[in-house]
Structure formats: C-alpha cells, structure tokens
Design an enzyme around this catalytic site. Sequence first.
Site: not given
Lengths: 497, 104, 488
Positions: C78, C155, C179
């Site tokens: 990420k 997210s 998330s």
Amino acid sequence: MFIAPRVADEKDWIVTDTGPWEIIIGLEVHAQVASKSKLFSGSATGYGSAPNTQVSLVDAGMPGMLPVVNEFCIEQAVKTGYGLNAKINLFSRFDRKNYFYVDLPQGYQISQFEHPIVGEGEIEILPIDGDGNVGEPVTVGIERLHLEQDAGKSVHDLSPDETYVDLNRCGVALMEIVSKPDMRTPEEASAYVEKLRGIVRALGTCDGDMEKGNLRADVNVSVRRPGGELGTRCEIKNVNSMRFIRQAINFEARRHIDIIEAGGEIDQETRLFDSVKGETRTMRSKEDAHDYRYFPDPDLLPIKLEQSFVDKIKANLPEMPDVRKARFMSDYGLPEYDARILTSDKTKADFYEVVAKGRDPKIASNWTMVEFFGALNKSGLELEDSLVSADALGCLIDRILDDTISGKIAKGVFEKMFAGEGTADEIIERDGLKQVTDMGTIEAMVDKVIADNAGQAEKAKENPKLLGFFVGQVMKASQGKANPQAVNKILREKLGL
Amino acid sequence: MAQEKSKPKNGVTAKDVKKIAKLSRLHVEADRLEPIAEDLNGILGWIEQLAEVDVEGVEPMTSAVDMAAPLRADNVSDGGKRDDVLKNAPKSDDGFFVVPRSVE
Amino acid sequence: MTDLTKMTLSGALDGMAKGEFSSVELTQAHIDACKASTKLNAFITDTHDLALEQAKASDARRASGTVGKLEGAPLGIKDLFCTEGVKTTAGSKILGDFTPTYESTVSANMKADGMVMLGKLNLDEFAMGSSNETSAFGPVINPWRKDEDLVPGGSSGGSASAVAADLCLGATATDTGGSIRQPASFTGTVGIKPTYGRCSRWGTVAFASSLDQAGPIAKTVKDSAILLESMAGYDAKDSTSINADVPDWSASCGQSVKGMRIGIPKEYAIDGMPADIQALWDQGIEWMKAAGAEIVPITLPHTKYALPAYYVVAPAEASSNLARYDGMRYGLRVDGKDLTETYELTRTEGFGDEVRRRIMIGTYVLSAGYYDAYYLRAQKVRTRIVQDFENAWETCDAILTPTAPSAAFAVGRKVSDPVQMYLNDIFTVTTNLAGLPGISVPAGLDKNGLPLGLQIIGRAMDEATVFKAAAALEDAAGFKAKPEKWWV
C-alpha cells in the site's frame, strides 16, 4: 489563576505624579537539558555544527517518523524538580502544541501541557541592588517544570527574500521552568534567574550558558497600584542575560505606567526585547494569538515513573547551593557574603574548596574571590577556560604563608600565572622574586636607608608615623622582596620606636 | 440505515470556517465559507449524539495500548545524514532548507 | 503450466519450495497480470524491474539454502508505507515526488523475509475514505463489476482489488476505522487488522496515530496469517509497539473451534440492515455452531457512538499529523507572495476535498472552547466502548459480526454525502477505538452476486483465536467465487 498577594516594599515602588506603582513579574525560563542526544531522537545536541548535520529523519518531521523518549532527559527533569523543592509527578504526559512555523518541522511542538513532570515548588532568592546591597530574602513559587522540544534556527541574512533553516537544534530537550508571579523588582527577577542557573549547574542538568541560549527567559510583566488589582501583562520573549532582564522589565514597567496614566489600556501581547535600543516592541498581538490546540500526543504513551526510580535520583542529588552556602559559613567560618558569592555557582564553589583544602579558609576565599574572580571578570574568561587551576592558586597562597614571597609580590605573580607564564614557583624562580628573609641582608638595607635619610630618622622618634615611609623605602630598595615583618622589626629597633 | 442528522446546537459559522482554515493553513475562497460551514455542520450535527452518553467519572482514553512510554538510553545513534534530510527539499542551499522569508 | 496467479500465497511458497517454479517465473506471471489490469487502477507506482531483480536474488538465495518466510513471493505494498528509493505518495498530490531514504519497518520486515515488491498500491488520500475515490491518482475499480464500475472499498482499495484480481499473492494494507476489513469484504478477500501495537507504525505515513494499524489483505485466512507473521513484531522505534513474540498464527488456522464461545452483539443488528447481510450473519452463526462453537448473545451498548467518536478522534489526530505537509522540507510547494500564502496554496492544492474537510473538523474539535465538548468527550466515549468489550470477554472468546453494512457500491454514488460514506465503517470502527484484532472473511454473495464478508473480533493480543475462528468460518463458507476477468 494569576494571584499575586505579596506587595512590594515601599522602597521598590515606582512613584509618579499619580501615586505609587508596583511591578508584578513572573518568569518562564527555558533550560536546555545537558543530554548527549535529543529528547525524542538519537541525534547529537552539540553546539556550532554545520547546518542540518545533527538532524535525524524524526527531527526533520519526515512522513511516518515517530518519537521515543530519552530517559536521561526525564531524569534531569526530576533532578531539577528536586532542586526546586518541587513535587515530582509520577504520572506525566506529552502533548502536542500545534502551530505552523518554518523551523517547526512537525507542525507541532511536543511539550507537556496538562500533566507536567514537575509540579509546584519554591526557591529563596536574595535580591541585590545596583550598589551591591543585599535585600531581604524573597520566596519565589515555582508553578511547574515541564519538558519540551526546542525548535530549529531560521537564518534571515543569507538571502534578501528567503529564510534559511537549520534544524540542528530542533528536538533538543528543554526544561521550561515557570515561576509564580512572585517577583516585584527587576533585581528580584535577575536574582531568581541567577539562582535557577546556580541550581541547574549544581545539579548538572543544564550548563546554564546564557550566551549560547542554553538558558533563556521569557519575562511576564504587569503593573498595579501596590496591593491593588492586577494589570494586563505582556510577555517579553527570549531575554538572554541578567542585565537585559532588568533592562527589559524597567522599560516595560515604565511603558505600562505611561500608557495607563495617559488613559490608555495595555494590550495583552507578546513582545521582543531589543538589546541595542534597550526597548521592547510588539511581536504578536492578542488578535494574532495562537490557538495551540493542545492534545495528548498519540505517538507517545504516558510517562509513568516508579517511586524507586525517583527515590534513587533523590538519594544521589549533589549538594544544593543553599546547603553548600550554610556549610561554607559553618565549616570554613566564612562571612555570609563570601559564602554566597562562592556558592552562587557550582564550578566556583568546587574551585574554592580545592583552594581552601589544608589552607586558611579566609585567605583562600580572598584570593579566590578578589584576585581570581576579579581576573576572570576583567578578561571575560569563563572559569573553565582559565589557565590557573585551583591547585596552582593554592600553591601561590602556600608561598605567601611560608614567607617565600609577600602578599604584594604574590599579586604580581598571580597576574603572570593568569597570563599563562607558568606556576607560582616557576615565576618566582624565573623572576628572582624570592623574599629576602636573611636578617643580615635586611639590616644592611635598613642601615643604608636610615643613612640616606638621616634627617627623617631624627624626626621619627617624635613622629612614629614616619615608620611607614621607611618601610616603603626599604621595600623599594629590596624590589619588594624583603620580608615586611622583618623590615618592620629591624626599623623599629634602629629608629628607637 | 440508522442515521441521525441534525444541525448541531452550536454549529460553525462562516466566520468559524475562516478561523479554522487560517489555523489549518488552508485557503478558502470567501464564497465557499458558507457551503463549507453547512458541510461541516452536517457532520458535527451527527457527532453531537455523543452528548447522549453518560461519561460521568469516565477517564478519557488517549491510547489503544495500556502501557507506559518506553524510555531509550541517551546515546547519539542518529543524525549525520544531511543529504538524506535535504534530499526531497523543494529548495536547499549550502546545507540549509530554503523557504519563503519568515520575517518582514 | 497452471496459471501461477491463481495460486494462494501458501500454495506458491510450497510450489517454489518443491522447485515446481521459480520466483522469477511467479513474479513474471504477476507482472503480466498487472500490466493487463490498468483499468483497475490498483497501482500508483509499478516496480516491475525491481521486482524481477528481487525475484532473481530470491531464487539465488533459495539455491544457496536461505529461505525466508515470504521467500520469492510477489506482493503489493500500500502506498502509505515508505519504501526506500521508491516514490511514496499516500494517495496525495502533496507529497509530490517524495522518495523516502528509508524503509518502513513493516515493509523492511517483509523484505528481510524474501518478499518481491511488485509496486505501490493505490489508496484513499492519506487513507481517508471508504471507497478509494479520494485518491489523487483516481479511483480504484473493484474487479467485481456488475454493469457499472464499483468501488473496492477503502482506504486499502488498491490492495483489495489487486489481491482479488490475482495481480499479487497478497498485499499490505492499513486500517484506521475499517480500511483493511471493509475493502476485503467488498472484494471477496481476507483482511486482518491485528491488535494495536502488533505492527510497527514506523515509516508508515500517519493518518490517526492512536488508531492506525497495518495488516495484510490476502486470498485465504492462512495466507493472511503468514503475511502478518512477517509484518508484525516489536520495534523500539515505535513507542506504541508491543514487546511480544509473534506466534505461529498459520498453525492456528485449521484448529478446532469446539467449545469456543462466540459472542453475537445485538447492537450490530442495525435498522435498515440489508436482508442479505442479516441472512449471511445468521448463516455464519449456524456455521460456527455446526463447527462446535458455543453461541453467546452479548451486548455492546455503546456501539452506536463508536462512529461519531471516531469522527472526532481521527480527524483531530489527522489535523495535527498532516501539519508537516507544508511544502518546506519535502513534497509539493506552491509559491505564494509570502510564507503564509505559500503554506495555504500548497496545502489547498496539495490536499483533496475529503482530507481538507477532515483537517478542518479536527482543527475545530481541538480548538479553544470546543475541546471538552468534542475531543475530550469522544475520548471518554472511547473508554466506554473499551469497557463494553471488557464486559463481553467475560462471556465469550470471540465476536462474530458482519464486516460492512453493504456490498460494494457504484463509483460516485456516495461521494456527495460524507456521513453516508462514513457509515461504511459502522461495524469495523469499534475495534480500532478499542485496539482489538478483527478479521474479515469472505462468506457469501449478495443477491447481485457481490461478495460479503463476516468479521471476527478477538481479545487484544489474541489473534490466535481470531485466526482459528476465521479459518473455521472460511472452511464452512467454502467461498470460491472469483470475479470475471472483464478488465483484461
């Protein structure tokens, strides 16, 4: 709450056409912790390094960087807390103080707001006026001591339209020591800072170097009618010498009185002291006052100290200046004045104790205070930088006491020692200063002086004051090396006094 | 779905938005102050249901871990990496960060 | 040869161990898949050349007998984790071309275990979002597409999409309010947020420090355990890191749940919950019962207040954490006429709408006069939520809930109403506030054929029980559905 019950002595009032005023003073002193590394990172804290060479990614506020607390800094804060006779808080916490500035990389300063590591305490100060008169002792309350990060340095003179930023200082640990508004004169304020400086230096928690900014004060000043309602206060930032503190307070108090007497109102604001002009000026008005949005730093957990941890610190505290002063008076039999001056600073006191070891304490005190401190003052040198060690000064005193040289000659020898020309013995030997103690030699000198001044010798019987003249002549003839006691004795005999 | 939405009792005004934006160093055009105030009030109104919770005598929770801060030894173990520190700087010169003038 | 991208992480590690294929072959297959998937917009930065180099080095290590826990496995990171020498954006324009000179502890741990990094995965800007639509690099598209583009959740939308679309064997993610778990639920993948303090936060761009926690998104529960074992561990550079050993979690997967007490919190049966989700939850209860677990009704009375409390705490911390993005030392700088204008232009152009909105809320709730009413009260409510869980643990060992209140929704549908968007995290946010571990396991499809997840919540530091229960759930659900490869 801002309470100031004590009313200044009448002699300290500022009296104008409208009547008397008194000044209310509180101080926030920032003392840099004498740690090797920063409060929350492992970078070095040394002074004077090339820009940004003592900066870690944490100090520079890089994304994802996290603070870790330096244990030594915690210990120093606790130690200092004990030095201030203050309450040590076993639970304390770091908060973020949020504001934007170019030398504040994180966009917040990590400080302690709600739960400082040290709570209330008090110290006693002795204000001394401009003529050296010592006033009555004053107790100054300590509100709190907390730890926080220093900011970086902005340099404005390398480019006309830009600022250059060096983060070397950024993150260095500071102890902010907040007093209660307990001071009433500029002299009390500087005596308070002097006292604090003595305490942190005695403890070794801060080097107290005001020139380098390692100890600096924010001064809160307001005026009121004696014992009356408090006035609006202004904060003067970063005043970095005792003299400037007094100047700034004097200027600021006068400014307040002038404004009030002209029918105006004081704006609560932050001001700067201009040491060249000796004035303060607006830095930030109340309208621009920050809303710092303090909240507990979620990157850090609370500081929870074990009782055993603080007990150990307490048990190992060095002797504090007040205790040492009392001991100097009782053990060495020194007068209060000597004891106070000598113990005002740890290095000075340490120096004295070496000089006094095995010697007459009062003579040691005189030589340390008058000659040695005098020479330091004159040269502007710090004690640490002096070429005369305590042992060397002690040897010089020994040469006086064993009659090798006279006290007067010794002063000259000391000057040469201070200039780095060698030890007392080396200089005495080199310059042939050894005192003449041989009675025969002195007698010959006396005889010659009497013979040369026969008329005066006759008068001496009626006017014994002339003895001094003869002593002077003999000493001059001996280039100061004749033993004064012997000269006196022989002269008295020869002149029939 | 459960959703309580109401105007907050003490909602933000355009003036508040201006102040918040200034504190946050965000630029907000004058004609955006009202709409943003309305937008924030939509959220704050929903947040105000927290007032229903009895928090009498409850300690605030500041961390998800119930520990004391770990303390590190006072060793110089970092720094001396000026090039790394300045590597991503928009402007640097002679070892300094260079930024817009911060004093008049 | 079989399609290597269809493998699980554990299968691929086995295959390499048996010499069936090399890391280079495995990595190349995934690079090809990544190159064919640009429509998903899962990656912000590709590091394919670097990946092949790492794969070669891994094969060489293996040949010399050194085999790490993730040896040769092509994974995605990420773009919130700082990676040395590789641009890191946090999904924001404000970081500009920021290229860290350091590696986050989590990704460094994985590198040390032999990981191959395929690239940096897309995400909501600064991890603020529940649909991956706030990314400055465009929205991520969910591979589970039905007639229209769907969001992958957020997210960690890039991580979830990439794993679901077989672009990588697993990915790192972060979870501040849900998330990891909500996107896992939206994409038919497994995602675990461990106990706060398990994974170091050092080198991960901060959103809300007291809530942020890294974890993996993977294809199976066991894969997620393997990944978490590598990511987790004590780190002295993070003061909130927990000094505890990392257990052999993959060994917990497959262990019997006989006698395990599973709590069912009545407050999670919210008004307006879609019938499909209620039905799946009921089904989950039956599965756990059938596997030998004991079902215990529990109450978590302050659940309703978790989300509003979160929307005070998280923005407050974020408003402060994001103050460092000021254009002075790194990242974007937009020059103005003076310093203040430079700050304002930089931050206004650099941050997107949602980030600016949260900074303003956070600034407001911390400001003078509002601190007690908002921030302090939210922190007290947080204590209440922790107490709820403490009480629950007296009667149960793990808690079963739905992961999210809906399946994936269409791109653009919820962006106009922030509160509606925030409600996505209603079931996940409680564990962030309490610091507890939570996992989302794909358990079924809704009436539209979109995946839905169930969540298992455990006691702090008891990921072992969470993995055990999750593996049992996975086994019972037998979720094998995959999205159609429309993007190729």
